[in-house]
Each structure stands twice: as C-alpha cells, then as structure tokens.
Design a protein around this motif. Structure first.
Motif, short mmCIF file in Angstrom:
data_model
loop_
_atom_site.label_atom_id
_atom_site.label_comp_id
_atom_site.label_asym_id
_atom_site.label_seq_id
_atom_site.Cartn_x
_atom_site.Cartn_y
_atom_site.Cartn_z
N GLY A 1 29.27 50.87 47.04
CA GLY A 1 28.57 49.59 47.00
C GLY A 1 29.12 48.59 46.00
O GLY A 1 28.59 47.50 45.84
N ARG A 2 30.21 48.96 45.31
CA ARG A 2 30.85 48.03 44.38
C ARG A 2 32.15 47.55 45.00
O ARG A 2 32.86 48.35 45.63
CB ARG A 2 31.18 48.72 43.05
CG ARG A 2 30.01 49.37 42.38
CD ARG A 2 29.09 48.33 41.77
NE ARG A 2 27.98 48.95 41.09
CZ ARG A 2 26.79 49.20 41.65
NH1 ARG A 2 26.56 48.86 42.91
NH2 ARG A 2 25.82 49.76 40.95
N VAL A 3 32.44 46.27 44.81
CA VAL A 3 33.70 45.72 45.34
C VAL A 3 34.47 45.08 44.19
O VAL A 3 33.91 44.26 43.44
CB VAL A 3 33.42 44.66 46.43
CG1 VAL A 3 34.73 44.07 46.95
CG2 VAL A 3 32.62 45.26 47.58
N TRP A 4 35.71 45.47 44.02
CA TRP A 4 36.57 44.89 42.97
C TRP A 4 37.70 44.13 43.64
O TRP A 4 38.40 44.67 44.51
CB TRP A 4 37.15 45.98 42.08
CG TRP A 4 36.10 46.73 41.32
CD1 TRP A 4 35.51 46.37 40.14
CD2 TRP A 4 35.52 47.99 41.69
NE1 TRP A 4 34.58 47.32 39.76
CE2 TRP A 4 34.56 48.33 40.69
CE3 TRP A 4 35.68 48.86 42.77
CZ2 TRP A 4 33.80 49.48 40.73
CZ3 TRP A 4 34.92 50.02 42.81
CH2 TRP A 4 33.99 50.32 41.80
N THR A 5 37.90 42.90 43.23
CA THR A 5 38.99 42.08 43.76
C THR A 5 40.00 41.87 42.64
O THR A 5 39.65 41.37 41.56
CB THR A 5 38.44 40.74 44.28
OG1 THR A 5 37.37 41.01 45.18
CG2 THR A 5 39.53 39.97 45.01
N LEU A 6 41.24 42.28 42.92
CA LEU A 6 42.29 42.25 41.88
C LEU A 6 43.34 41.21 42.26
O LEU A 6 43.84 41.22 43.39
CB LEU A 6 42.95 43.63 41.76
CG LEU A 6 42.12 44.79 41.23
CD1 LEU A 6 41.17 45.32 42.31
CD2 LEU A 6 43.02 45.93 40.78
N GLN B 1 34.30 41.90 39.82
CA GLN B 1 33.46 42.98 40.36
C GLN B 1 32.25 42.36 41.03
O GLN B 1 31.55 41.55 40.42
CB GLN B 1 33.04 43.89 39.21
CG GLN B 1 31.98 44.93 39.58
CD GLN B 1 31.61 45.79 38.39
OE1 GLN B 1 32.31 46.71 38.02
NE2 GLN B 1 30.49 45.44 37.75
N ASN B 2 31.98 42.75 42.27
CA ASN B 2 30.76 42.34 42.95
C ASN B 2 29.93 43.57 43.28
O ASN B 2 30.47 44.65 43.49
CB ASN B 2 31.09 41.56 44.23
CG ASN B 2 31.59 40.17 43.90
OD1 ASN B 2 30.89 39.36 43.29
ND2 ASN B 2 32.83 39.90 44.25
N LEU C 1 39.63 55.28 47.02
CA LEU C 1 38.84 54.08 47.24
C LEU C 1 39.24 53.43 48.56
O LEU C 1 40.38 53.57 49.01
CB LEU C 1 39.03 53.08 46.08
CG LEU C 1 38.21 53.40 44.83
CD1 LEU C 1 38.82 54.54 44.05
CD2 LEU C 1 38.08 52.16 43.93
N GLN C 2 38.30 52.69 49.17
CA GLN C 2 38.62 51.93 50.39
C GLN C 2 39.32 50.66 49.99
O GLN C 2 38.84 49.94 49.10
CB GLN C 2 37.33 51.55 51.11
CG GLN C 2 36.80 52.63 52.03
CD GLN C 2 35.69 52.06 52.89
OE1 GLN C 2 34.62 51.78 52.36
NE2 GLN C 2 35.95 51.86 54.17
N LEU C 3 40.45 50.34 50.65
CA LEU C 3 41.25 49.21 50.22
C LEU C 3 41.52 48.22 51.35
O LEU C 3 41.63 48.61 52.51
CB LEU C 3 42.61 49.70 49.69
CG LEU C 3 42.58 50.64 48.49
CD1 LEU C 3 44.00 51.03 48.12
CD2 LEU C 3 41.89 49.98 47.30
#
Ligand code: ZN
Length: 341
Positions: free
Chosen positions: A309-314, A322-323, A294-296
């Motif tokens: 196209g999904r972005v997860w912020t942890l 999830q956006n 994954l791109q980080l």
C-alpha cells in the motif's frame, strides 16, 4: 565481592585480556544503535559481560524477515510486531538481571542524538545506513566518546574503531555516504549471517583494548574481510587526518543537521519526500528493488515502486516521494533498506 568473581563471569575473568577490563565493562554505560543482526549480537554479548547500563536504540518492529539472521528475536516477537527495542530489553533482562536495559524506540537524527546517547561511555554501530553512521561519527568526535563501527553485507564485513584524539574517523576514509543505491544493502543483496558474529568479535576486541588503555594510533585502521577466500585487509590510517572535515577541521555537518538524507513529511497528508544529494542511478535502484520483490513500473522520467500500500517514486535528480503514508520514518526505512542511505 567484585562482580567479576561471580561464577557466571569466571570464564571471562580467566581470559586475561578480558579479565583485566571486566570491572570497567561492568561500570560502563554502553549504547547500541540499531538492533538488527549486528546490534542484536552486540546487545547479547554486552549483556553477558554484565555492563552496568545498556541503551538500546532502534526505530523498527520485528518482522519475519528478521528471523533468519537476527539472534535476539523469536517468532512471537515477529507475529506480534514487537518494537525491536522492547523485544531486546526483554531478552537482556532474562539473560542478566544485573544489566539495566533502556529501550529507546526512536529514529536517530541530529535533533535527538544528544538526548538518546546521553551518559553513554561507549557507542556501538549496529546500523544499516551511512547517513546515521556519519551522524554517530560526528557525535563521537564532537563529544569524545569512542565509537565502534561495523557493517556486514553479502560475504563482506568492515570494522573500525573511532577513538577521538587517538584514531582517525569514518570521514578520514570516506568523503560522505556512498551515492544512493550504489552500495549493496542486506535487504537488496542479502548476507552470510555468521559474519555478523565475526564483526561483533572485532568490535568488542577493539573496545576491550580501548578500556585497557592499549588502543593506540597504530589501531587507526579500517578492517575488512571478504568471502569466499577470507581475505582480511587492514587499511591503515595515520591517526586523525588534519584535512578530515570531521576530526581534523571539526566541522560536524551531520550533527548540525546540514547533511544526511532525511525524509520529511509533506504538507499534503499521506505523503513524504526526501532529496538525496548526488542523485540516483535508476537502473541500479531498479535491479535492487526488483531483487527484493517490490512491484515496479519504469518510464523515461522516474521509477515507481510499490509494496504494502506504499508507493515510492524515484527520480534521477535524487528526489524520492512516498505516497500512502506521511510517516517520514517509513520513508527513511525504505531509503536505508534498499538504497543504503
Ligand atoms: Zn576524520
């Protein structure tokens, strides 16, 4: 003519420990929860045993990344993104038309589990995350249905028979799911595929003994095996533990919806979020997600991961946003695949 005397079952019937219980298998309704590497192998074996009815439960579609280790699926299934349950049902019907295959495309949760597993005599674990396993464990103990757990990751497997009233349960061994990101996952760290068949063999052997009525408190144990030296361990449990919150005290927090990391759709369209009890180790999550490609991006406050196209912020607090999609099932899939919850 008893079904077990048909030619297709002759080799099975001649192996006494299996032959003795073949009629019971063939009268049984079996549920397989999760149709990945473990569940796919189980579905094939149960089909060849000629079970009466086979409930196939999974929320995913077939992807190319499944073809290396999931025995049920073909390139066509992956190319056309078949729901795993439909691909599995088609294979089951082609192998043994006497088996009633029931495809159930669903994200197993505390609201739908009673309906999905209704009528199941025996429950098999082909899952990839602990929240769902603890839910199955609660359901099994609450209803008295036997549950045969298994997990395979890297070169390690674990298997346990949970027969309510006879053996202990998963929560006798583990307080709860391991902290998010702390347990290895197949998506993050891979696996040695042939171990799936070894785990399936142990699950089905224990289930045969359950059907024969010979599975006792002495079988109350967590089996594990680890490569490269094939070390087999049997962690014995003294049957149901009086102080176990599930089988001892009969508190079913997962079945009652009080525990378990569940992603929820946000009011804002196109986003979903989850709160993981116990927080998140961002260093470890970063390693796992990087290894999975994954791109980080990382800053002092959070870790941001991006894919398709999904972005997860942890966040270290355990909050995950999830956006790009408000589908909570998609968020749960991300959490299960990479963080093991
Ligand atoms: Zn227990």
């Amino acid at each position: 003519v008893p079904a077990e005397t048909e030619p297709r079952y002759s080799r099975l019937a001649r192996y006494a420990p299996l032959g003795a219980v073949l009629p019971r298998w063939q009268a049984a309704c079996c549920a397989v929860a999760g149709l990945g590497g473990l569940g796919g192998g189980l579905a094939l074996q149960l089909t060849r045993l000629g079970v009466r009815r086979l409930l196939l439960i999974d929320r995913d579609t077939v992807g190319e990344e499944n073809l290396g280790h999931q025995a049920l699926f073909t390139e066509q299934h992956a190319r056309e993104r078949w729901p795993k349950v439909e691909a599995a049902a088609a294979v089951v019907r082609a192998v043994n038309s006497a088996v009633a295959a029931v495809p159930l495309a669903a994200n197993l949760d505390h609201r739908n589990i009673r309906e999905l597993l209704s009528g199941a005599d025996i429950i098999f674990d082909g899952l990839d995350n602990y929240a769902a396993r603890f839910l199955l464990n609660d359901y099994a103990v609450a209803t008295g249905a036997p549950y045969f757990h298994a997990g395979v990751v890297r070169g390690e497997l674990s298997v346990m028979a949970i027969v309510p009233g006879v053996t202990g349960c998963l929560r006798c061994v583990l307080d709860g799911p391991p902290p998010a990101g702390s347990a290895p996952t197949c998506a993050g760290e891979g696996l040695f595929p042939p171990l799936l068949g070894v785990a399936n063999a142990l699950q089905l052997d224990l289930a045969c003994r359950y059907l024969a009525g010979t599975l006792t408190a002495a079988d109350s144990a967590l089996y594990s095996l680890a490569l490269p030296d094939w070390t087999v361990r049997k962690l014995r449990l003294p049957g149901p533990r009086a102080d176990c919150p599930c089988c001892g005290q009969r508190r079913f927090n997962y079945l009652d919806g009080l525990a378990g990391a569940l992603g929820q759709a946000e009011c804002a369209p196109g986003s979903a979020s989850a709160g993981l009890a116990g927080g998140l180790d961002l260093d470890r999550a970063e390693q796992v997600l990087a290894a999975a490609g994954l791109q980080l991006a990382r800053n002092a406050y959070c870790l941001v991961a991006e894919q398709n196209g999904r972005v997860w912020t942890l966040f270290p607090s355990g909050r995950v946003i999830q956006n790009g999609s408000g589908d909570a099932v998609e968020l749960n899939r991300f959490l299960a695949s990479y963080l093991g919850v």
